[in-house]
Design an enzyme around this catalytic site. Sequence first.
Site, PDB file in Angstrom:
ATOM      1  N   ALA A  64     -10.219  -4.696  -7.046  1.00 32.33           N
ATOM      2  CA  ALA A  64     -10.363  -6.095  -6.648  1.00 32.33           C
ATOM      3  C   ALA A  64     -11.695  -6.609  -7.180  1.00 32.33           C
ATOM      4  CB  ALA A  64     -10.297  -6.230  -5.130  1.00 32.33           C
ATOM      5  N   GLY A 107      -7.814  -2.146  -5.286  1.00 29.52           N
ATOM      6  CA  GLY A 107      -6.685  -3.065  -5.184  1.00 29.52           C
ATOM      7  C   GLY A 107      -5.681  -2.894  -6.300  1.00 29.52           C
ATOM      8  N   GLU A 110      -3.470  -0.161  -5.177  1.00 29.59           N
ATOM      9  CA  GLU A 110      -2.611  -0.623  -4.085  1.00 29.59           C
ATOM     10  C   GLU A 110      -1.486  -1.520  -4.586  1.00 29.59           C
ATOM     11  OE1 GLU A 110      -5.110  -0.690  -0.049  1.00 29.59           O
ATOM     12  OE2 GLU A 110      -6.027  -1.908  -1.620  1.00 29.59           O
ATOM     13  N   GLU A 130     -12.880   2.632  -2.025  1.00 29.42           N
ATOM     14  CA  GLU A 130     -13.390   1.579  -1.141  1.00 29.42           C
ATOM     15  C   GLU A 130     -14.484   2.032  -0.176  1.00 29.42           C
ATOM     16  OE1 GLU A 130      -9.291  -0.032  -2.341  1.00 29.42           O
ATOM     17  OE2 GLU A 130     -10.245   1.929  -2.024  1.00 29.42           O
TER      18      GLU A 130
END
Length: 250
Positions: A64, A107, A110, A130
């Site tokens: 992300a 992200g 994911e 993370e």
Amino acid sequence: MSDFETLDVEERADRVVVTLRRPEARNAINAKMIGELHQVCELLERRPRLLLLTGHGGVFAGGADIAELRERGRDEALQGINSRLFERVRRLPMPSVAAVDGWALGGGAELAYACDLRIAGPDAVFGNPEPVLGILAAAGACWRLPELVGESVAKQVLLAGRRLDAQASLACGLVLDVVSAGQLLEAAHALLDRMARSSAAALRLTKLVVDHPGAHPVADDLAQAVLFEGPDKQDRMSRFLAKSTRGSTT
């Protein structure tokens, strides 16, 4: 579909091909990309087709956008900005495939986990770092990854920072195959071609039953009842029987 800033989108009769494209940021998933992926989901919900997700420049998605994440607070976390999108991808009517080469981190990992199937290039790397940034993998990895690879491997990734390379991902069942980078998209399309030969209605209902938590035999029966009354079943089975009969008389 041609006005996107962070995606390349190609529409075909039976599939939509989406390439994440933010080369200046290793295809990191920012708010703009989230919004554009929601538009793709809306398109596929209105007109269900297969989905192929991949990344530009030998990278799937490096994570992300950290600059945006740093500015998010409690209220943004409770909105589930990334997790709502990834769950929407997961619940698309027709199957989705992630073709992953290079980094699929945070992200990006994911998003790949949210797809129904994954195929990898030799340089693919999945990871969820993370906690190093003071947060957790809160867009599905904490519960979706254990379902995909088992609790032990998931904890190695989520707690110990293990990164799964292509061969490790294949060994634990996260990806269905590893192919050369030059053949990755070709192999992904071959997989989609194979699914496209199946009944679209049968694929949709199979996906619906498989994805339903705590699936019950009644769900199987109801889905099968719908398919038994559909024209696709009659046509496909009649053609199969006719072909079998011709083969037995030659």
